[in-house]
Write a protein that holds these residues in place. Sequence first.
Motif, PDB file in Angstrom:
ATOM      1  N   LYS A  41       0.853  -1.182   0.000  1.00 57.78           N
ATOM      2  CA  LYS A  41       0.000   0.000   0.000  1.00 57.78           C
ATOM      3  C   LYS A  41       0.890   1.233   0.000  1.00 57.78           C
ATOM      4  O   LYS A  41       2.004   1.206   0.516  1.00 57.78           O
ATOM      5  CB  LYS A  41      -0.929   0.001   1.215  1.00 57.78           C
ATOM      6  N   ALA A  42       0.385   2.316  -0.568  1.00 60.96           N
ATOM      7  CA  ALA A  42       1.212   3.509  -0.791  1.00 60.96           C
ATOM      8  C   ALA A  42       1.725   4.126   0.515  1.00 60.96           C
ATOM      9  O   ALA A  42       2.791   4.741   0.532  1.00 60.96           O
ATOM     10  CB  ALA A  42       0.413   4.546  -1.579  1.00 60.96           C
ATOM     11  N   TRP A  43       0.970   3.954   1.602  1.00 63.83           N
ATOM     12  CA  TRP A  43       1.365   4.596   2.851  1.00 63.83           C
ATOM     13  C   TRP A  43       2.312   3.741   3.692  1.00 63.83           C
ATOM     14  O   TRP A  43       2.812   4.195   4.722  1.00 63.83           O
ATOM     15  CB  TRP A  43       0.128   4.954   3.678  1.00 63.83           C
ATOM     16  N   PHE A  44       2.588   2.517   3.269  1.00 64.08           N
ATOM     17  CA  PHE A  44       3.451   1.621   4.052  1.00 64.08           C
ATOM     18  C   PHE A  44       4.873   2.166   4.259  1.00 64.08           C
ATOM     19  O   PHE A  44       5.395   2.113   5.381  1.00 64.08           O
ATOM     20  CB  PHE A  44       3.505   0.237   3.410  1.00 64.08           C
ATOM     21  N   PRO A  45       5.550   2.688   3.206  1.00 60.89           N
ATOM     22  CA  PRO A  45       6.912   3.194   3.453  1.00 60.89           C
ATOM     23  C   PRO A  45       6.950   4.355   4.431  1.00 60.89           C
ATOM     24  O   PRO A  45       7.870   4.454   5.262  1.00 60.89           O
ATOM     25  CB  PRO A  45       7.401   3.611   2.056  1.00 60.89           C
TER      26      PRO A  45
END
Length: 203
Positions: A41-45
């Motif tokens: 998911k885009a917010w994981f990093p």
Amino acid sequence: MAEGDNKSANLLAQETAQLEEQLQGWGEVILAADQFLRWEKAWFPGALMGVTTLLFTLIYYLDPSVLTGLSCTVMILCLADYLVPTLAPRVFGSNKWTTEQQQRFHEICGNLVKTQRRVLGWGKRLFALKEEKPKMYFLSVISSLLVVAWIGQQVHNLFLTYLIVSFLLLLPGLNQHGIISKYAGMAKREINKLLKQKEKKNE
């Protein structure tokens, strides 16, 4: 040659199966961590870096001694080793595993075994270099250690550790999304251009 390859493949499969059995209690946690590390998911990093930064900020604020830090780390690992296999099935529900999840867990264990083999291979090559070319071994090791010592002297220990840990945590995601190969390819093309320009000047 084929017989050797088959033997190696069978040994790899056996070691992977053993590791799967050993990590079975951690399966749900490993799969969840894998999703984070591969940035599904885009917010994981961002979340990954936020947690890492918070942890290192806490360490910096508390400023524990080496012995205290080591004791707390081992204590957390012991608690995790005891609690995770017991609590993980209740939290994640291991009976809900799909074929895809089982396959991914198998791939992760296989990759861990391959990584372990690579590290051992590097160690064997290093010892082989020591036996075959002791002068080159000595110069390589001393030069590397001097560079590491210089870097450690220039950069704060905790900040340097933070950078290393952050890079290692981001590495799977960078690799998964092709960012490393992209910039490595760009660097390779630039180096090739410089080499060609140098060859033209020499002509």
